[in-house]
Design an enzyme around this catalytic site. Structure first.
Site, PDB file in Angstrom:
ATOM      1  N   SER A  95       0.658  -1.072   0.009  1.00  0.00           N
ATOM      2  CA  SER A  95      -0.186   0.074  -0.038  1.00  0.00           C
ATOM      3  C   SER A  95       0.738   1.221   0.089  1.00  0.00           C
ATOM      4  O   SER A  95       1.496   1.473  -0.799  1.00  0.00           O
ATOM      5  CB  SER A  95      -0.925   0.105   1.320  1.00  0.00           C
ATOM      6  OG  SER A  95      -1.745   1.136   1.065  1.00  0.00           O
ATOM      7  N   ASP A 238      -2.335   6.610  -3.384  1.00  0.00           N
ATOM      8  CA  ASP A 238      -1.099   5.774  -2.751  1.00  0.00           C
ATOM      9  C   ASP A 238      -0.746   4.546  -3.782  1.00  0.00           C
ATOM     10  O   ASP A 238      -1.193   4.341  -4.916  1.00  0.00           O
ATOM     11  CB  ASP A 238      -1.655   5.302  -1.363  1.00  0.00           C
ATOM     12  CG  ASP A 238      -2.383   4.064  -1.146  1.00  0.00           C
ATOM     13  OD1 ASP A 238      -3.336   3.908  -2.360  1.00  0.00           O
ATOM     14  OD2 ASP A 238      -2.677   3.349  -0.601  1.00  0.00           O
ATOM     15  N   ASP A 240      -1.069   1.416  -3.761  1.00  0.00           N
ATOM     16  CA  ASP A 240      -2.043   0.446  -4.663  1.00  0.00           C
ATOM     17  C   ASP A 240      -3.276   1.112  -5.073  1.00  0.00           C
ATOM     18  O   ASP A 240      -4.192   0.293  -5.240  1.00  0.00           O
ATOM     19  CB  ASP A 240      -2.304  -0.910  -3.607  1.00  0.00           C
ATOM     20  CG  ASP A 240      -2.766  -0.381  -2.245  1.00  0.00           C
ATOM     21  OD1 ASP A 240      -2.752   0.722  -1.963  1.00  0.00           O
ATOM     22  OD2 ASP A 240      -3.351  -1.184  -1.548  1.00  0.00           O
ATOM     23  N   ASP A 242      -5.620   2.472  -3.671  1.00  0.00           N
ATOM     24  CA  ASP A 242      -7.245   2.204  -2.997  1.00  0.00           C
ATOM     25  C   ASP A 242      -7.322   3.691  -2.439  1.00  0.00           C
ATOM     26  O   ASP A 242      -8.632   3.931  -1.884  1.00  0.00           O
ATOM     27  CB  ASP A 242      -7.197   1.192  -1.991  1.00  0.00           C
ATOM     28  CG  ASP A 242      -6.413   1.220  -0.946  1.00  0.00           C
ATOM     29  OD1 ASP A 242      -5.270   1.987  -1.008  1.00  0.00           O
ATOM     30  OD2 ASP A 242      -6.200   0.299   0.162  1.00  0.00           O
TER      31      ASP A 242
HETATM   32 MG    MG Z   1      -3.625   1.361  -0.064  1.00  0.00          MG
END
Ligand code: MG
Length: 452
Positions: A95, A238, A240, A242
């Site tokens: 992440s 960020d 990844d 999400d």
């Molecule tokens: Mg993330």
């Protein structure tokens, strides 16, 4: 043995997060699933991603699971895919953590993150070391699906008022930080008729320009480019993707808590229903819910807690004050690209992002962290002391003390030996005062805990 933190298994790649661990965690999943079913396995852009993804694939196949390799994908993209096409999934990602980290996260068949209980089952299998390894002729099948991100983008477009957005021809600068969102956000915006300028849109696991965490201080280039080009907004993810954060047309960073409340306000104005957020979120969410006459549910910190509560109460929106926005009609997880498309939909009405940000109630937030020595004992002492204060308390996660003009929350971190302290008030001075009060409580309790 506790393998899982707040967000999957995390650590330094090739030190703690080694291929053997990825093989065995995937074997745990295969064992947990009774060697039956199809799993999608993907990774973000981290250098160690392919190494760990390959190991996870091997582990899953060895237990008889069929594997779909989905390549480099944002977390919300693979979650969406798993919901529609697989029985479970594994995403190799850390992440927002710094470049040297990586991690492994499991995805349930309904496209949500694994529940704590399911993670505990995996931990049990891992500690026992007993995996359902199948005989040679029963090892799983393997295929590659290169269309996962395209499918995801197409479905976001279906979930927003694309016509209205296209009509505005918004100018957007993106900073995907060389993360997995580089493969989705610019393409989504192109499909939505935006004029796009991209920064750091080449997938690169060395993250050459900024850390994967989109903090305001990391987004100076984005801010500059928005101002230079007269763009309507800037959006950043960020690692990844999400999470999504924004700068307005003046290059001002939109506070995450303001973004969350702004989105909640927009959603409940169009659709009445409960909203959900963690106890660490701003009072702004409570104000939005009150104004709209809808219920607000506070949960423990962690997006999985928010998502599960949303399912339970049939919420219309939920999210965390870190750019993690959840739109249940689309899917029950934080989704950065969906959050961006939704902001564009709001802007399609003609308002400016800076004006929208001003339309939510104003509060002042302060936070800090302190090292924790005797976390458990200290927390017990804090709870005791707080209950003697005569104020309203919330112990959903840590201790939140409500005063007439603000609140302070003390909670132990789920990933590090620290206490996080959050405070909020109607003015800066009081917010600082409440933060200090929280600090004093922790210091006193820590001292007492060493005497016990
Ligand atoms: Mg993330």
């Amino acid at each position: 043995m506790a393998l899982f933190g707040t967000n999957g298994v995390r650590g330094i790649a090739n030190e703690y997060i080694v291929p053997e661990l990825a093989v065995n965690l995937a074997r745990c999943l295969g064992t947990y699933m009774g060697s039956k079913g199809t799993v999608a396995i993907g990774c973000d852009t981290r250098i160690s991603g392919r190494m760990l993804k390959s190991a996870a694939i091997a582990g899953a196949l060895s237990t008889g699971l069929n594997v779909i390799d989905v390549g480099i994908v944002p977390t919300p993209s693979i979650l969406y895919y798993v919901r529609d096409f697989a029985d479970a999934g594994i995403i190799v990602t850390a992440s927002h953590n710094p470049r040297e980290y990586n991690g492994i996260k499991f995805i349930a068949g309904d496209g949500s993150e694994f529940s704590r209980d399911a993670e505990k089952d995996i931990e049990k299998i891992y500690s026992s070391g007993k995996y359902s390894i199948v005989s040679w002729e029963k090892t799983g099948s393997f295929r590659i699906d290169p269309g996962v991100n395209e499918y995801y983008v197409k479905n976001i477009i279906k979930s927003v008022n694309a016509e209205a957005i296209r009509g505005r021809r918004l100018k957007v600068v993106t900073d995907t930080g060389c993360g997995a969102g580089s493969l989705t956000l610019p393409f989504l915006l192109r499909e939505l008729g935006c004029q796009i300028l991209t920064l750091e849109a080449q997938p690169d696991g060395t993250f050459p320009w900024r850390n994967p965490e989109p903090l305001p201080e990391a987004l100076t280039e984005l801010t500059k480019l928005v101002k230079m080009t007269g763009a309507d907004l800037g959006a950043a993810h960020d690692g990844d993707a999400d999470r999504v954060v924004f700068v307005d047309e003046n290059g001002e960073f939109i506070n995450d808590e303001v973004l969350l409340a702004m989105m909640a306000k927009y959603i409940v104005e169009h659709e009445k229903g409960p909203i959900v957020t963690p106890v660490s979120s701003s009072q702004r969410m409570a104000d939005v819910a009150k104004d709209a006459g809808v219920e607000l549910y506070w949960t423990a910190v962690g997006s999985i807690n928010v998502a599960r509560k949303m399912m339970e109460v049939n919420a219309v929106f939920g999210g965390e004050g870190n750019g993690g926005l959840i739109f249940p009609k689309h899917q029950y997880c934080r989704d950065g690209a969906m959050g961006c498309a939704k902001v564009l939909e709001i802007l399609a009405d003609g308002e400016k992002l800076s004006e929208l940000a001003k339309s939510v109630p104003q509060y002042f937030n302060e936070k800090t962290k302190v090292p924790a020595k005797n976390t458990h004992t200290t927390m017990e002492i804090i709870k005791n002391e707080a209950s003697g204060l005569g104020q309203k308390l919330d112990t959903t996660d840590g201790v939140k003390i409500w005063y007439e003009d603000g609140w302070v929350l003390i909670r132990p971190s789920g990933t590090e030996p620290i206490f996080r302290i959050f405070a909020e008030a109607k003015n800066q001075e009081r917010a600082e005062e409440l933060l200090q009060e929280g600090l004093n409580i922790v210091t006193r309790a820590e001292k007492l805990s060493t005497l016990k």
